[in-house]
Design a protein around this motif. Sequence first.
Motif, mmCIF file in Angstrom:
data_model
loop_
_atom_site.group_PDB
_atom_site.id
_atom_site.type_symbol
_atom_site.label_atom_id
_atom_site.label_comp_id
_atom_site.label_asym_id
_atom_site.label_seq_id
_atom_site.Cartn_x
_atom_site.Cartn_y
_atom_site.Cartn_z
ATOM 1 N N ALA A 123 5.966 -26.012 -9.582
ATOM 2 C CA ALA A 123 6.068 -24.604 -9.960
ATOM 3 C C ALA A 123 5.825 -23.678 -8.777
ATOM 4 O O ALA A 123 6.386 -22.588 -8.703
ATOM 5 C CB ALA A 123 5.086 -24.295 -11.085
ATOM 6 N N ALA A 124 5.002 -24.128 -7.851
ATOM 7 C CA ALA A 124 4.652 -23.273 -6.714
ATOM 8 C C ALA A 124 5.591 -23.459 -5.525
ATOM 9 O O ALA A 124 5.871 -22.493 -4.803
ATOM 10 C CB ALA A 124 3.216 -23.560 -6.281
ATOM 11 N N ASN A 125 6.106 -24.678 -5.328
ATOM 12 C CA ASN A 125 6.727 -24.979 -4.036
ATOM 13 C C ASN A 125 8.169 -25.470 -4.086
ATOM 14 O O ASN A 125 8.822 -25.516 -3.036
ATOM 15 C CB ASN A 125 5.887 -26.037 -3.306
ATOM 16 N N ASP A 126 8.674 -25.887 -5.238
ATOM 17 C CA ASP A 126 10.017 -26.453 -5.236
ATOM 18 C C ASP A 126 11.041 -25.398 -4.827
ATOM 19 O O ASP A 126 10.964 -24.237 -5.251
ATOM 20 C CB ASP A 126 10.370 -27.003 -6.624
ATOM 21 N N PRO A 127 12.020 -25.764 -4.001
ATOM 22 C CA PRO A 127 13.007 -24.775 -3.547
ATOM 23 C C PRO A 127 13.936 -24.278 -4.652
ATOM 24 O O PRO A 127 14.517 -23.206 -4.529
ATOM 25 C CB PRO A 127 13.791 -25.532 -2.466
ATOM 26 N N SER A 128 14.075 -25.040 -5.711
ATOM 27 C CA SER A 128 14.970 -24.646 -6.788
ATOM 28 C C SER A 128 14.263 -23.681 -7.733
ATOM 29 O O SER A 128 13.207 -23.980 -8.282
ATOM 30 C CB SER A 128 15.438 -25.876 -7.578
ATOM 31 N N GLU A 129 14.905 -22.513 -7.944
ATOM 32 C CA GLU A 129 14.342 -21.541 -8.866
ATOM 33 C C GLU A 129 14.209 -22.125 -10.270
ATOM 34 O O GLU A 129 13.215 -21.890 -10.975
ATOM 35 C CB GLU A 129 15.234 -20.291 -8.927
ATOM 36 N N ARG A 130 15.193 -22.895 -10.682
ATOM 37 C CA ARG A 130 15.176 -23.442 -12.039
ATOM 38 C C ARG A 130 14.081 -24.485 -12.208
ATOM 39 O O ARG A 130 13.419 -24.549 -13.243
ATOM 40 C CB ARG A 130 16.551 -24.028 -12.380
ATOM 41 N N ILE A 131 13.898 -25.325 -11.180
ATOM 42 C CA ILE A 131 12.826 -26.319 -11.252
ATOM 43 C C ILE A 131 11.472 -25.615 -11.301
ATOM 44 O O ILE A 131 10.584 -25.980 -12.090
ATOM 45 C CB ILE A 131 12.898 -27.288 -10.057
ATOM 46 N N ARG A 132 11.308 -24.602 -10.462
ATOM 47 C CA ARG A 132 10.037 -23.871 -10.463
ATOM 48 C C ARG A 132 9.767 -23.269 -11.838
ATOM 49 O O ARG A 132 8.648 -23.355 -12.364
ATOM 50 C CB ARG A 132 10.049 -22.772 -9.401
ATOM 51 N N LYS A 133 10.774 -22.670 -12.418
ATOM 52 C CA LYS A 133 10.586 -22.031 -13.721
ATOM 53 C C LYS A 133 10.286 -23.071 -14.802
ATOM 54 O O LYS A 133 9.391 -22.880 -15.637
ATOM 55 C CB LYS A 133 11.827 -21.225 -14.097
ATOM 56 N N SER A 134 11.033 -24.179 -14.808
ATOM 57 C CA SER A 134 10.804 -25.228 -15.806
ATOM 58 C C SER A 134 9.410 -25.812 -15.677
ATOM 59 O O SER A 134 8.731 -26.058 -16.682
ATOM 60 C CB SER A 134 11.852 -26.336 -15.656
ATOM 61 N N ALA A 135 8.985 -26.047 -14.437
ATOM 62 C CA ALA A 135 7.646 -26.608 -14.212
ATOM 63 C C ALA A 135 6.571 -25.628 -14.666
ATOM 64 O O ALA A 135 5.567 -26.015 -15.273
ATOM 65 C CB ALA A 135 7.472 -26.957 -12.741
ATOM 66 N N LYS A 136 6.797 -24.346 -14.381
ATOM 67 C CA LYS A 136 5.832 -23.324 -14.809
ATOM 68 C C LYS A 136 5.713 -23.301 -16.324
ATOM 69 O O LYS A 136 4.599 -23.246 -16.884
ATOM 70 C CB LYS A 136 6.270 -21.956 -14.281
ATOM 71 N N GLU A 137 6.852 -23.346 -17.014
ATOM 72 C CA GLU A 137 6.834 -23.346 -18.477
ATOM 73 C C GLU A 137 6.150 -24.599 -19.021
ATOM 74 O O GLU A 137 5.425 -24.531 -20.025
ATOM 75 C CB GLU A 137 8.262 -23.248 -19.004
ATOM 76 N N ALA A 138 6.363 -25.742 -18.354
ATOM 77 C CA ALA A 138 5.706 -26.976 -18.793
ATOM 78 C C ALA A 138 4.194 -26.874 -18.642
ATOM 79 O O ALA A 138 3.438 -27.286 -19.530
ATOM 80 C CB ALA A 138 6.249 -28.167 -18.005
ATOM 81 N N VAL A 139 3.749 -26.330 -17.512
ATOM 82 C CA VAL A 139 2.308 -26.152 -17.292
ATOM 83 C C VAL A 139 1.721 -25.266 -18.374
ATOM 84 O O VAL A 139 0.657 -25.562 -18.951
ATOM 85 C CB VAL A 139 2.042 -25.558 -15.893
ATOM 86 N N GLU A 140 2.398 -24.170 -18.671
ATOM 87 C CA GLU A 140 1.895 -23.234 -19.688
ATOM 88 C C GLU A 140 1.808 -23.901 -21.057
ATOM 89 O O GLU A 140 0.823 -23.711 -21.786
ATOM 90 C CB GLU A 140 2.803 -22.008 -19.748
ATOM 91 N N LYS A 141 2.814 -24.691 -21.403
ATOM 92 C CA LYS A 141 2.799 -25.323 -22.720
ATOM 93 C C LYS A 141 1.730 -26.400 -22.814
ATOM 94 O O LYS A 141 1.048 -26.529 -23.831
ATOM 95 C CB LYS A 141 4.179 -25.918 -23.033
#
Length: 859
Positions: free
Chosen positions: A793-811
Motif C-alpha cells: 500500500a505504501a510502496n508499490d509502483p502500481s496505483e491499483r495495487i496500492r489502492k487494493s492493498a490499502k483496502e485490504a488492510v482496512e478491511k
Amino acid sequence: MLTASVRCLFAVLFMLDPKAPPSTEPIRFAADRPVDIKHIALDLKVDVPAKRLEGTATIDLAALREVSSVRFDAVDFVVSKVTLARGESPPTPAEFRNDGQGIEVFFGDQPLGERMSATIHITYSITDPKSGLHFFAPSEAEPDVPYVMWSQGESIDNRYWVPCFDNPNEMQTTEMKVTVASVNEAVSNGRLLSKVDNKDKTTTFHWLQDKPHVSYLMTLVVGEFYTEQDTWRGKPVTYYVPPKNKNDLRRSFGKTVAMLEHFSNITGVEYPWDKYAQICVEGFGGGMENTSATTLGPRTLHDERAHLDTSSDGLVAHELAHQWFGDLVTCKDWAHTWLNEGFATFMDAVWSEHDLGRDEYDYEIYGDMRRGIEGGKKAPVVDQRYENSGDMFDSRSYPKGASILHMLRHRVGDAKFWATVKRYLTKYAYQPVETSDLRQAFEDETGRSLERFFYDWTQRPGAPNVNVSYDWAEDDKLAKVTVKQTQESEAFHFPLEVEFHFDEGQSVLLHGDVTDKEQRFYFPLPKRPKMVLVDPQQAVLMELKEQKGRDLWKEQLKSGPHAIDRIRAAANLGESKNDKDTALLGEALMTEKFWGVGEQIASAIGKAGGDKARDVLLISLKVEHPKVRREVVEQLGSFHRDEKVMDALRAIIAKGDASYRVEAEAVSSYAKLQPPDAGILLPTLLDRPSHGEQIRSAALSGLGKQPDAAGLDTLLQWTKRVKPRECRQAAMRGLSDLAKNVHLPDAALERIVNTLLESVNGEQRRLQQSVISVLRDLGDDARPALPVLQALAANDPSERIRKSAKEAVEKITAAAPEQVQVKELRDELAKFREESKELRKRLEKLEAKPGKNAAEEGE
C-alpha cells in the motif's frame, strides 16, 4: 474526452449533483506546462535477459514562459551525463538533480526565455524497473515463457524508462533507435526508417513517430515473433504473434483491414498514422492502444474451438478505435477519461453493427447500459476528485461513456452524429481535449443546446429509476402513459419514445419530453394497440420498470421487432415465477433466432425457478448456439442437489462439448450443486487442457464451493508457480470461497495465508491482485499478512495495487472484532458437533445392549 460549452468556465465550475455524497479527494486539474516538449529521441540498447536498458534521451523543447530549470518525470534512473544546448549552440555539460522521481535540469545563470528553444541530452540506464517496462524470461517454474520485454505507459508509467512530462496534456513527436539481439524484433511507434544488422549479432531498429502524441502512448516491444503483413491504402498493417500461435493469427486479426476502412469512412477521418501494428506478448492482459502499435495479451489469440465461443473482434476494434479516440485526440486530464474509453467501447459496438447487424449493436449497448448504471451510481463520469488516475478506468468511462454516445447518436440522428464526430476529430487533431470540446462540437454542428444533456449524464452520478405504466381508455381511444422517476435526486431530462403496434402490422412512434419526477402523457390512437414498446431504441440510460398487461408482454416476447423488446419481455415474464409464463419462455427460447435474446431468455427461465423451469432448461440443452447453451448450463447451477440436473451436467462433463465455455460452465454449475462425488470428480478434470485454462479453472473454483475441506491440499498445490497463471488465480479464488464456506482450523488458515504470501512478490499484477483480494476476503484470519500488505500500500509502483492493498488492510483491521465473535461461534458450534457425535455413539452403544434400559446403564 468529455464535453461542455463554455470550456474554461466549465472546467473550473464543474458541477456535481447536490444530492451526491461529497468526495474527500482533492480536486484534480491538468498539469502545468512551463515548456513545450517538441521531440523526444531515444537511442537505446536493450538486454532482455539482463532486464536492462541503457542509452541517451535527446529532448527538444521551447519555453512557454521564462524558466530557470525544467523537471522531467523519471523514476529510478541511473544518470551518467546531462548536456544542454541553447538554440543552435553546441551542447555543454549541465547541472542536474536526480532525486529518484524526476530529473531536474538547470539552465544556470541565464534562464531560458519565453519562446526560446533548447535541446537536453540525458544519458542513463535502468535495470529491472518497478513498472513501465516489463521483462519476461524462462525459469525453472515456467520453462516455456519466452524472453520478451514490453512497455505499458498508461496512465503514468512511461516515466520508468522515458524522461518526459508524463501527463496527457503534453504532446510531442518521438523517435527510437533500439539495438537488440538479432533474434529479436523491436517494435515502436511510427514508421520504420531502417533496420541494420550489426557485426556483434545485434540489430538496430530506427522508428520515427513524426506526428505528435502523448508520452503514455510511447511504446517499445522486444522479442521473437512470427509476423505477417497486409496493406491498407498503401500503409503496412502488421501482426506479431508468438511463433507457437502462428496458426491463430488470421482467425484473431483477419478483420483488421476491414475495420480500418469502416472506421475511416464512418468518422470521415482517415486513419492518421503511418502504419498499424498489433503485437501479442507474454504476460499482457487486454490491449493497449499505443500510437500505431497496439500491444495485446495472448488471450487475444483463439484456437478453432475457442472461436465458437468468443471472438477477438471486439478487442481489436476497441483498440483500433483508440487510434482516433485517445491517440489522435487525447483527454487533457484523467477526469475526462471517458473521451478515450467511452468512444472506443462505443466504436466496438459500431463495428459489430457493420459486421454482424443491428441486433449485435443493440445487445452490446444493452450490456453497456446495464454495467454503466451499476458502476456509475456513486460518482459522475467526469470526476475531478479521483484518488489516482487508475480510478477513472472503470465502468463510468467504458460502458457508461459508450451509453452516453449512443444516446447522443439517437438524440441528433446518424447524419448529424457522424458529422459532429468528423468536426471533433478534425478540429482537435493532435491536441488534448476535455468534455467541453466534444459538447461544443455537437452544439456547433447541430445548433442544439446540449448543456442539460451533458449535465445529467456526465456531471451527475447515477441514472434515473423510471417506472412507466400504460392504460387504455377505450371510449376516448387514448393511451395513457404515466412516467415516474423514483431516484432520490432531481429529475433527469430526456425524451421518452413509445412505439404502438396494431393488428395490421402498422405502428406509430410517439414521444414525450420528460422533465419532472412524475408526468402523464395521453396519446390518441385509432384503436387499442396489441403491443406497447417503451424506449424501443434504448435511447435513455435508465433502470426501467413497466406496468402493463400480460397479453402485451406475451405479444412483445413473440413479435417485438427489436432485440431489447424481447429481452425486456422475457425478464418480466420470468419475474412472475408462473409455470405458464415459464413454458411460454421455453417456447420462445427454442425459436429465437438471435443468440443475445436467447441468452437472456435462458437467464429469465433460471430466475423463475421451480420444477417447470428446471425441465424447460433441461430440454433447452439442445439449443444449437453455444453462447445460449452456456447460459442454460449456468442457470442449471441454481437447482441445488437436484438429481435430474446433476445427471444432465455429469453427462456433459463426461462427454465434453464442442464449446470450451459450455464444458467449463457445466463443471462450474455441477460444483455449485455440491454433489456427493464433487471431491472425487473435480480433481480428475485438472488433466483437461483448454483455451485460457477454462476447464481447469472451473474445476479449481468448484473445489472451493464444496461444504468440506477435501479440496484444500489440491487448491494450495495449484497456487504454485509451476502451474498456469489462470489456474493459480482460480485456485486462489477457490481458497477464498473455501474459507467462507467451511470452518477451517487455524493451522489450515495459516497454510493458506503463507501460501498466498509466497505469490505476492515478483508476480504479474493480475496475480498480485488475486492474492490481495483473497487476503482481504479472509479478514482477521489474514492478520499475519498485514506487514506485507502495508508495504504494498505504501510502496508499490502500481496505483491499483496500492489502492487494493490499502483496502485490504482496512478491511482486515476493521473486521477483527466481528470476525473474532464469528470465529468463537464457529468454535463453539464445532465443539457442540463433537459432543453430539460422542453422545450419539453412546446412545448407539446403549441401543445395542439387549435387556438394559437407560436407568440400568446409569447405575
